[in-house]
Design an enzyme around this catalytic site. Structure first.
Site, PDB file in Angstrom:
ATOM      1  N   GLU A  48     -25.771  -7.248 -13.420  1.00  0.00           N
ATOM      2  CA  GLU A  48     -26.545  -6.502 -14.448  1.00  0.00           C
ATOM      3  C   GLU A  48     -26.498  -5.282 -14.579  1.00  0.00           C
ATOM      4  O   GLU A  48     -26.494  -4.722 -13.339  1.00  0.00           O
ATOM      5  CB  GLU A  48     -27.979  -7.277 -14.208  1.00  0.00           C
ATOM      6  CG  GLU A  48     -28.944  -6.544 -15.186  1.00  0.00           C
ATOM      7  CD  GLU A  48     -30.562  -6.987 -15.162  1.00  0.00           C
ATOM      8  OE1 GLU A  48     -30.893  -7.471 -13.941  1.00  0.00           O
ATOM      9  OE2 GLU A  48     -31.314  -7.086 -16.074  1.00  0.00           O
ATOM     10  N   LYS A 129     -30.723 -10.496 -22.833  1.00  0.00           N
ATOM     11  CA  LYS A 129     -31.541 -10.921 -22.100  1.00  0.00           C
ATOM     12  C   LYS A 129     -32.894 -11.541 -22.818  1.00  0.00           C
ATOM     13  O   LYS A 129     -33.518 -10.617 -23.674  1.00  0.00           O
ATOM     14  CB  LYS A 129     -32.112  -9.877 -21.263  1.00  0.00           C
ATOM     15  CG  LYS A 129     -33.025 -10.207 -19.961  1.00  0.00           C
ATOM     16  CD  LYS A 129     -33.126  -9.065 -19.089  1.00  0.00           C
ATOM     17  CE  LYS A 129     -33.689  -9.361 -17.619  1.00  0.00           C
ATOM     18  NZ  LYS A 129     -33.698  -8.109 -16.754  1.00  0.00           N
ATOM     19  N   CYS A 171     -30.733 -12.420 -15.101  1.00  0.00           N
ATOM     20  CA  CYS A 171     -31.795 -11.954 -14.037  1.00  0.00           C
ATOM     21  C   CYS A 171     -32.993 -12.652 -14.203  1.00  0.00           C
ATOM     22  O   CYS A 171     -33.282 -13.661 -14.075  1.00  0.00           O
ATOM     23  CB  CYS A 171     -31.908 -10.359 -14.000  1.00  0.00           C
ATOM     24  SG  CYS A 171     -32.584 -10.048 -12.408  1.00  0.00           S
TER      25      CYS A 171
HETATM   26  N1  LIG Z   1     -33.689  -6.998 -13.370  1.00  0.00           N
HETATM   27  C1  LIG Z   1     -34.384  -8.033 -13.445  1.00  0.00           C
HETATM   28  O1  LIG Z   1     -34.817  -8.758 -14.332  1.00  0.00           O
HETATM   29  C2  LIG Z   1     -35.338  -8.264 -11.998  1.00  0.00           C
HETATM   30  C3  LIG Z   1     -35.777  -9.477 -11.920  1.00  0.00           C
HETATM   31  C4  LIG Z   1     -36.590  -9.672 -10.653  1.00  0.00           C
HETATM   32  O2  LIG Z   1     -36.624  -8.902  -9.809  1.00  0.00           O
HETATM   33  C5  LIG Z   1     -37.442 -10.919 -10.489  1.00  0.00           C
HETATM   34  O3  LIG Z   1     -38.069 -10.734  -9.502  1.00  0.00           O
HETATM   35  O4  LIG Z   1     -37.509 -11.921 -11.360  1.00  0.00           O
END
Ligand SMILES: NC(=O)CCC(=O)C(=O)O
Length: 299
Positions: A48, A129, A171
């Site tokens: 990411e 996302k 993510c």
């Molecule tokens: N970049 C993100 O979306 C981080 C996501 C994250 O750390 C989580 O705990 O879920």
């Protein structure tokens, strides 16, 4: 039982040391992708925000215009470089994510967007996302992507003719098992998440989420993080990993830059599903509201 993964394939996750210098990140990504394909990888994943620092203040500065597609070199150097790298390396390149700018003036929106290219350099899919990373854990971490980003609105599944279907999300999307379940029910053999968890939630949930998505769906899962940089505003967890359909971790890195290469084996999904046959045991008569229904997705 039909084979979701048509033939064994090597997957590489590149845990890149990302910097504030976009041109450097792109050329560094190129050398790492070539290193991965020399080891036989045919599907290669970047993290990411691999070509910018991760943080709301950086997204507007680093954002690139992707639409109308194809963008010019000036509108999106990353689009062109990723396409060239995929072609040079002859692999499927899941290009992590980059900040995307769309529209102008009051209509302008920013997204956290993945671009995936095929071995001849053609764009195969984009994923914006869907679930923005908005959390506030007192004394630990506060982050609000929605201050500057807008969410995407689809499940992203693509068909790699030699291997089968893969799904891509980014993510925080991993915390929403619906995306994974829908993709698996539509036949994906592999769920890929370029991601950058942090030192608080990474320690708690990174491996757990990866293994849970693999276990629920009996498919392969790959999580690809940037390397940890303690000088950066946001400290990524690292620990890029590949999990098999039985929820076993096949391999994982520590926090430093590196590459994980794992073979995903033809027949393994069927073997796991035969042993624990939840696929044929679902009771949609008892919970019809959680079947796929009207889902917006793209193949
Ligand atoms: N970049 C993100 O979306 C981080 C996501 C994250 O750390 C989580 O705990 O879920």
């Amino acid at each position: 039982m039909s084979q979701l993964l048509k033939k064994s394939v090597k997957l590489a996750l590149i845990q890149l040391a990302c910097t504030a210098d976009k041109a450097h990140n792109l050329s560094h990504a190129r050398s790492k992708v070539l290193e991965a394909t020399k080891q036989g990888a045919k599907i290669v994943v970047l993290p990411e925000c691999f070509n910018s620092p991760y943080g709301t203040k950086y997204f507007p500065q680093y954002a690139e215009q992707l639409l109308p597609s194809p963008p010019t070199e000036k509108q999106s150097p990353s689009f062109h470089e990723l396409s060239k790298i995929a072609k040079e390396a002859g692999c499927y390149l899941v290009g992590g994510s980059i900040p995307e700018r769309h529209g102008e003036g009051k209509e302008e929106k920013l997204y956290n967007t993945n671009l995936t290219f095929g071995p001849t350099g053609e764009l195969l899919a984009t994923h914006r996302k869907v679930h923005l990373f908005d959390i506030d854990i007192p004394g630990k971490i506060k982050f609000k992507e929605s201050e500057v980003l807008s969410p995407g609105n689809k499940v992203t599944i693509l068909d790699l003719p030699e291997y089968g279907k893969i799904a891509i999300a980014i993510c925080y999307d991993i915390r929403f098992p619906e995306l994974a379940t829908i993709a698996a029910r539509k036949g994906a053999f592999l769920l890929l998440y370029p991601g950058a968890f942090n030192l608080t939630t990474g320690a708690l949930h990174w491996e757990l989420q990866a293994r849970a998505r693999a276990m629920d769906n009996q498919v392969y899962v790959g999580l690809c993080s940037p390397a940890r940089d303690m000088e950066a505003d946001y400290n990524a967890w690292g620990h890029s990993m590949v999990v098999d359909p039985n929820a076993e971790v096949l391999d994982q890195l520590d926090e430093k830059e590196g590459i994980v290469v794992c073979e995903l084996k033809e027949g393994r999904i069927d073997e796991v599903r035969k042993g624990i046959p939840i696929y044929g045991q679902r009771r949609f008569d008892v919970y019809p509201d959680v079947s796929a229904g009207k889902v917006r997705y793209e193949e």
